[in-house]
Design an enzyme around this catalytic site. Sequence first.
Site, PDB file in Angstrom:
ATOM      1  N   ALA A  58     -37.860 101.818 -37.018  1.00 46.45           N
ATOM      2  CA  ALA A  58     -37.607 102.457 -35.719  1.00 46.45           C
ATOM      3  C   ALA A  58     -38.924 102.779 -35.019  1.00 46.45           C
ATOM      4  O   ALA A  58     -39.074 102.538 -33.811  1.00 46.45           O
ATOM      5  CB  ALA A  58     -36.803 103.729 -35.921  1.00 46.45           C
ATOM      6  N   TYR A  60     -41.798 101.320 -35.533  1.00 39.27           N
ATOM      7  CA  TYR A  60     -42.425 100.049 -35.167  1.00 39.27           C
ATOM      8  C   TYR A  60     -41.860  99.568 -33.830  1.00 39.27           C
ATOM      9  O   TYR A  60     -42.592  99.204 -32.911  1.00 39.27           O
ATOM     10  CB  TYR A  60     -42.152  99.021 -36.265  1.00 39.27           C
ATOM     11  CG  TYR A  60     -42.698  97.642 -35.971  1.00 39.27           C
ATOM     12  CD1 TYR A  60     -43.977  97.266 -36.387  1.00 39.27           C
ATOM     13  CD2 TYR A  60     -41.936  96.711 -35.271  1.00 39.27           C
ATOM     14  CE1 TYR A  60     -44.481  96.010 -36.104  1.00 39.27           C
ATOM     15  CE2 TYR A  60     -42.437  95.452 -34.979  1.00 39.27           C
ATOM     16  CZ  TYR A  60     -43.706  95.102 -35.404  1.00 39.27           C
ATOM     17  OH  TYR A  60     -44.199  93.857 -35.117  1.00 39.27           O
ATOM     18  N   SER A 106     -24.611  78.838 -17.349  1.00 35.54           N
ATOM     19  CA  SER A 106     -23.188  78.658 -17.605  1.00 35.54           C
ATOM     20  C   SER A 106     -22.631  77.751 -16.512  1.00 35.54           C
ATOM     21  O   SER A 106     -23.401  77.161 -15.746  1.00 35.54           O
ATOM     22  CB  SER A 106     -22.476  79.996 -17.692  1.00 35.54           C
ATOM     23  OG  SER A 106     -22.746  80.748 -16.565  1.00 35.54           O
ATOM     24  N   GLU A 140     -16.523  65.084 -19.624  1.00 32.31           N
ATOM     25  CA  GLU A 140     -16.546  65.228 -21.091  1.00 32.31           C
ATOM     26  C   GLU A 140     -15.831  66.524 -21.472  1.00 32.31           C
ATOM     27  O   GLU A 140     -15.721  67.440 -20.639  1.00 32.31           O
ATOM     28  CB  GLU A 140     -17.999  65.276 -21.584  1.00 32.31           C
ATOM     29  CG  GLU A 140     -18.751  66.482 -21.066  1.00 32.31           C
ATOM     30  CD  GLU A 140     -20.265  66.382 -21.259  1.00 32.31           C
ATOM     31  OE1 GLU A 140     -20.704  66.542 -22.393  1.00 32.31           O
ATOM     32  OE2 GLU A 140     -20.971  66.148 -20.258  1.00 32.31           O
ATOM     33  N   LYS A 142     -15.042  70.203 -22.683  1.00 30.82           N
ATOM     34  CA  LYS A 142     -15.796  71.461 -22.759  1.00 30.82           C
ATOM     35  C   LYS A 142     -15.442  72.091 -24.098  1.00 30.82           C
ATOM     36  O   LYS A 142     -14.298  72.513 -24.323  1.00 30.82           O
ATOM     37  CB  LYS A 142     -15.402  72.374 -21.596  1.00 30.82           C
ATOM     38  CG  LYS A 142     -16.167  73.676 -21.574  1.00 30.82           C
ATOM     39  CD  LYS A 142     -15.883  74.404 -20.275  1.00 30.82           C
ATOM     40  CE  LYS A 142     -16.628  75.706 -20.151  1.00 30.82           C
ATOM     41  NZ  LYS A 142     -16.431  76.638 -21.236  1.00 30.82           N
ATOM     42  N   ASP A 144     -15.151  74.682 -27.030  1.00 26.65           N
ATOM     43  CA  ASP A 144     -15.012  76.136 -27.043  1.00 26.65           C
ATOM     44  C   ASP A 144     -15.710  76.709 -28.278  1.00 26.65           C
ATOM     45  O   ASP A 144     -15.077  77.045 -29.269  1.00 26.65           O
ATOM     46  CB  ASP A 144     -13.518  76.496 -27.047  1.00 26.65           C
ATOM     47  CG  ASP A 144     -13.296  77.950 -26.682  1.00 26.65           C
ATOM     48  OD1 ASP A 144     -14.282  78.634 -26.338  1.00 26.65           O
ATOM     49  OD2 ASP A 144     -12.145  78.389 -26.748  1.00 26.65           O
ATOM     50  N   GLU A 199     -23.220  72.661 -28.349  1.00 27.68           N
ATOM     51  CA  GLU A 199     -22.255  73.674 -28.769  1.00 27.68           C
ATOM     52  C   GLU A 199     -22.053  73.639 -30.273  1.00 27.68           C
ATOM     53  O   GLU A 199     -21.840  72.575 -30.855  1.00 27.68           O
ATOM     54  CB  GLU A 199     -20.923  73.378 -28.060  1.00 27.68           C
ATOM     55  CG  GLU A 199     -20.027  74.558 -27.917  1.00 27.68           C
ATOM     56  CD  GLU A 199     -20.374  75.420 -26.703  1.00 27.68           C
ATOM     57  OE1 GLU A 199     -21.401  75.159 -26.026  1.00 27.68           O
ATOM     58  OE2 GLU A 199     -19.613  76.373 -26.453  1.00 27.68           O
ATOM     59  N   TYR A 251     -25.029  68.147 -25.517  1.00 25.94           N
ATOM     60  CA  TYR A 251     -24.545  67.715 -24.204  1.00 25.94           C
ATOM     61  C   TYR A 251     -25.534  67.997 -23.066  1.00 25.94           C
ATOM     62  O   TYR A 251     -25.284  67.668 -21.920  1.00 25.94           O
ATOM     63  CB  TYR A 251     -23.194  68.351 -23.872  1.00 25.94           C
ATOM     64  CG  TYR A 251     -23.143  69.863 -24.051  1.00 25.94           C
ATOM     65  CD1 TYR A 251     -23.902  70.700 -23.259  1.00 25.94           C
ATOM     66  CD2 TYR A 251     -22.326  70.432 -25.016  1.00 25.94           C
ATOM     67  CE1 TYR A 251     -23.866  72.062 -23.419  1.00 25.94           C
ATOM     68  CE2 TYR A 251     -22.276  71.811 -25.187  1.00 25.94           C
ATOM     69  CZ  TYR A 251     -23.045  72.619 -24.395  1.00 25.94           C
ATOM     70  OH  TYR A 251     -23.025  73.973 -24.558  1.00 25.94           O
ATOM     71  N   LYS A 315     -20.158  66.284 -14.441  1.00 26.43           N
ATOM     72  CA  LYS A 315     -21.568  66.446 -14.046  1.00 26.43           C
ATOM     73  C   LYS A 315     -21.968  65.255 -13.184  1.00 26.43           C
ATOM     74  O   LYS A 315     -21.580  64.117 -13.498  1.00 26.43           O
ATOM     75  CB  LYS A 315     -22.472  66.476 -15.292  1.00 26.43           C
ATOM     76  CG  LYS A 315     -22.159  67.614 -16.251  1.00 26.43           C
ATOM     77  CD  LYS A 315     -22.921  67.504 -17.565  1.00 26.43           C
ATOM     78  CE  LYS A 315     -22.455  68.602 -18.520  1.00 26.43           C
ATOM     79  NZ  LYS A 315     -22.954  68.414 -19.894  1.00 26.43           N
ATOM     80  N   LYS A 339     -10.923  73.829 -16.014  1.00 22.99           N
ATOM     81  CA  LYS A 339     -10.281  74.473 -17.163  1.00 22.99           C
ATOM     82  C   LYS A 339      -8.958  73.799 -17.505  1.00 22.99           C
ATOM     83  O   LYS A 339      -8.231  73.358 -16.613  1.00 22.99           O
ATOM     84  CB  LYS A 339     -10.047  75.962 -16.861  1.00 22.99           C
ATOM     85  CG  LYS A 339     -11.324  76.772 -16.737  1.00 22.99           C
ATOM     86  CD  LYS A 339     -12.166  76.585 -17.963  1.00 22.99           C
ATOM     87  CE  LYS A 339     -13.158  77.643 -18.260  1.00 22.99           C
ATOM     88  NZ  LYS A 339     -12.815  78.778 -18.977  1.00 22.99           N
ATOM     89  N   CYS A 444      -3.010 110.466 -11.221  1.00 23.44           N
ATOM     90  CA  CYS A 444      -3.859 109.841 -12.236  1.00 23.44           C
ATOM     91  C   CYS A 444      -3.452 110.361 -13.618  1.00 23.44           C
ATOM     92  O   CYS A 444      -3.417 111.577 -13.833  1.00 23.44           O
ATOM     93  CB  CYS A 444      -5.323 110.188 -11.959  1.00 23.44           C
ATOM     94  SG  CYS A 444      -6.427 109.676 -13.291  1.00 23.44           S
ATOM     95  N   CYS A 447      -6.572 112.611 -15.076  1.00 18.54           N
ATOM     96  CA  CYS A 447      -7.059 113.896 -14.562  1.00 18.54           C
ATOM     97  C   CYS A 447      -6.034 114.587 -13.670  1.00 18.54           C
ATOM     98  O   CYS A 447      -6.262 115.712 -13.222  1.00 18.54           O
ATOM     99  CB  CYS A 447      -8.375 113.711 -13.803  1.00 18.54           C
ATOM    100  SG  CYS A 447      -8.184 112.896 -12.215  1.00 18.54           S
ATOM    101  N   CYS A 468     -12.739 113.191 -12.610  1.00 19.11           N
ATOM    102  CA  CYS A 468     -11.896 112.359 -13.478  1.00 19.11           C
ATOM    103  C   CYS A 468     -12.718 111.855 -14.674  1.00 19.11           C
ATOM    104  O   CYS A 468     -13.656 111.074 -14.508  1.00 19.11           O
ATOM    105  CB  CYS A 468     -11.346 111.174 -12.698  1.00 19.11           C
ATOM    106  SG  CYS A 468     -10.308 110.119 -13.723  1.00 19.11           S
TER     107      CYS A 468
HETATM  108  S1  IVH Z   1     -23.187  71.806 -19.763  1.00 15.19           S
HETATM  109  C1  IVH Z   1     -26.483  73.239 -17.346  1.00 15.19           C
HETATM  110  N1  IVH Z   1     -21.354  70.653 -21.190  1.00 15.19           N
HETATM  111  O1  IVH Z   1     -19.658  76.001 -21.610  1.00 15.19           O
HETATM  112  C2  IVH Z   1     -25.119  73.235 -17.854  1.00 15.19           C
HETATM  113  N2  IVH Z   1     -21.535  73.015 -21.314  1.00 15.19           N
HETATM  114  O2  IVH Z   1     -18.800  77.958 -19.637  1.00 15.19           O
HETATM  115  C3  IVH Z   1     -25.067  73.548 -19.272  1.00 15.19           C
HETATM  116  N3  IVH Z   1     -20.004  74.051 -22.882  1.00 15.19           N
HETATM  117  O3  IVH Z   1     -22.638  77.803 -21.521  1.00 15.19           O
HETATM  118  C4  IVH Z   1     -23.739  73.451 -19.812  1.00 15.19           C
HETATM  119  N4  IVH Z   1     -19.036  72.214 -23.573  1.00 15.19           N
HETATM  120  O4  IVH Z   1     -21.919  76.753 -23.757  1.00 15.19           O
HETATM  121  C5  IVH Z   1     -21.907  71.819 -20.838  1.00 15.19           C
HETATM  122  N5  IVH Z   1     -19.803  69.501 -22.473  1.00 15.19           N
HETATM  123  C6  IVH Z   1     -20.370  70.646 -22.108  1.00 15.19           C
HETATM  124  C7  IVH Z   1     -19.953  71.868 -22.648  1.00 15.19           C
HETATM  125  C8  IVH Z   1     -20.564  73.034 -22.215  1.00 15.19           C
HETATM  126  C9  IVH Z   1     -19.086  73.516 -23.706  1.00 15.19           C
HETATM  127  C10 IVH Z   1     -20.260  75.491 -22.766  1.00 15.19           C
HETATM  128  C11 IVH Z   1     -21.700  75.899 -22.666  1.00 15.19           C
HETATM  129  C12 IVH Z   1     -21.802  76.703 -21.394  1.00 15.19           C
HETATM  130  C13 IVH Z   1     -20.389  77.116 -21.209  1.00 15.19           C
HETATM  131  C14 IVH Z   1     -20.083  77.472 -19.770  1.00 15.19           C
END
Ligand code: IVH
Length: 721
Positions: A58, A60, A106, A140, A142, A144, A199, A251, A315, A339, A444, A447, A468
């Site tokens: 701590a 440090y 993101s 491609e 995404k 999870d 990922e 990716y 992309k 999504k 509420c 409160c 509140c």
């Molecule tokens: S590209 C510059 N490609 O999704 C862009 N992200 O919700 C960088 N993710 O933070 C992300 N699959 O962790 C990219 N095929 C994919 C992905 C991917 C999963 C994640 C990544 C990002 C998050 C955003």
Amino acid sequence: MDQPHTSPASLEPLLSAARAPKLPDRIRAAGQVDALEQVLAAANLAYHQDDAPDVTDADYDRLKAHLKRLLQAYPDLHQPRSVLDQVGAAPRSGFAKITHARRMLSLANGFDPQDVAEFDAFIRRYLGLAPQDPLAYTAEPKIDGLSLSLRFEGGSLVYAATRGDGEVGEDVTNNARTVADIPQKLKGTPPEILEVRGEIYMSHPDFEALNSAQTKAGAKPFANPRNAAAGSLRQLDATITAARPLHFFAYAWGELSEPLAETQSAALARLAALGFATNPLTQRCTSLEAMLAHYDLIAETRSSLGYDIDGVVYKVDDLALQARLGLRSTTPRWALAHKLKAEEAVTQLEKIEIQVGRTGALSPVARLVPVTVGGVVVSNATLHNEDYIAGRDSTGAPIREGVDIREGDWVTVYRAGDVIPKVGGVLLDRRPPGTMPYRFPKTCPECGSDAVREPGEAVARCTGALICPAQAVERLKHFVSRAAFDIEGLGAKQVEAFFHDGWVREPSDIFALEDRHGPGSAEALTTREGWATKSAANLFAAIAEKRTIALARLIFALGIRHVGETSAALLARSYGTWPAFAQAMDAAQDQQGEAWEILNAIDGVGPVMAQAVVDFFHQDTNRAALDRLLAWLEVEPAQAPQIDDSPVAGKTIVFTGTLERMTRAEAKARAEGLGAKVSGSVSAKTDIVVAGPGAGSKRTKAESLGLTILTEEEWLSLLDG
Ligand code: IVH
């Protein structure tokens, strides 16, 4: 390694300097920097080489945080080979931090084909392309999981870092080395510096096996494969990670010493050739129809993939076009996450409860019989607001054909991506006898103050702002949240407990915790259940570390209505420093005059937000609480990007009329990228007006004020130097 219980007494003067709320003057600071460098270097040696630390963790951390603060205030005191430059040193506690060479971003989200069409239209508009001009995208899955950045130098893995807040992540190199999909040495001829991003994820069969092993061992099972992957990667003991089957898809990339390729698809092929796993469902698409068809294909394949995905990422394929499109504050303009539809489940709604938020909004929450939705156990879901429960939208039109939601009903529950689960429909044929329509409270529940719904508003709000307790505690939770002060070890649970006992009633109390409840005090933190010497010391150190805070984080942390993370960053960049911001908000109080106009002229600040910010500063109670808070803090000025050699850094620019060489959005982004501020209206504070054909009143005003007026050509040649 054993921890010493106390640090040597000789450190006391430095420790007390570190505890003082105000920074010393420059001369004293120089002395402290010298002493701190010596003490910390010696402590590092004792810790790493002799395995015999003489300073507590701590202390440090506290000394190191103090050194950081001093150097932020007096950058010229930074010594060559400072202990602070030894990035990635072995962690004293938890993981070491790694600052990403390029921010980890993101993605912007889309939910239906219309959003994808708008994304394509936006890209074309931005680039000045016609709808029929050829333009390719990659599509491609995404994944999870959790994103990871891998840095290779000379073809060898140097470090692996989690995303963290996008700027700074955690050093998980030792753990990443145990993942079979992550090469330690690259094949072929990789760039000298190569940061690969991708990922980490866990497959469904591995997840099931891990959870049954967890249950057998009496440990808590993971809620979903993503949590299991995150929990496995973030193990302080790498042998545990090694025993967990993790996978990695590459990716994207961060810093590169030379380009990987000219297109996204070729870059992925190159990453595969260097030894990375890339997703086989990646496809290059040359039309919107092809993108949507690939989305459908991925959606159909989803349940048989054997790992979780939550969308399709599009992309722009051409990397030169990606560069032109550039970035927003946290997402690239050239990508979209489309999504996948949420998975649904049916369960029974046991009870409707009301939560009171930090701005007093009363939010109804459904307490459910727990049910698994798309791999996740859900027991709470949002019911939005009074109208939603009653079966009508904000205009009074029926939703769910006007069916209301009642306690006892069987309902569908769905999750859309990361967002909070929602109650969708009601199964009327299963409605138990004797249920009653829900009566939304008029007061509420926390409160007892009146709950008022303003005309045109969907939500009812508690009117007991300052009395509140629910609002106060929610404001504190917001203050310590991830995008705000992000204090390690001080989450919602701890804040609630401290608030409940009167230890923390307002933000400044957090910083006074150590003085009031540190070692030796009558009410020491260590006397509370769940706190030991080490965890308490870690908390105090984590709090002390956040006494230096970025202006944008501070503004966001205040929890001003309508001021989210992006707006806070905008305000920070526009005003630069805390005093400038606070003074400007004071000056704008009567909502007229120059300060008010400047605030409203900030691109992205509308009148509602402007009023909310000014109102916040206008309240005496807020001002007093702010004064108490600011006494503890060093606020780092907001940095305008790339300002060193830019001819427009710090200048305020107004674009008016038609631009012919680039779109308005591109012009604005480029100017901001060079450290300029772009404003929507002309005033005496404007430095340059770029006027294209058709410029009207703004040009006239600029002329009358005698401002510099440039054509688009002149503007571009100014930028190109
Ligand atoms: S590209 C510059 N490609 O999704 C862009 N992200 O919700 C960088 N993710 O933070 C992300 N699959 O962790 C990219 N095929 C994919 C992905 C991917 C999963 C994640 C990544 C990002 C998050 C955003």
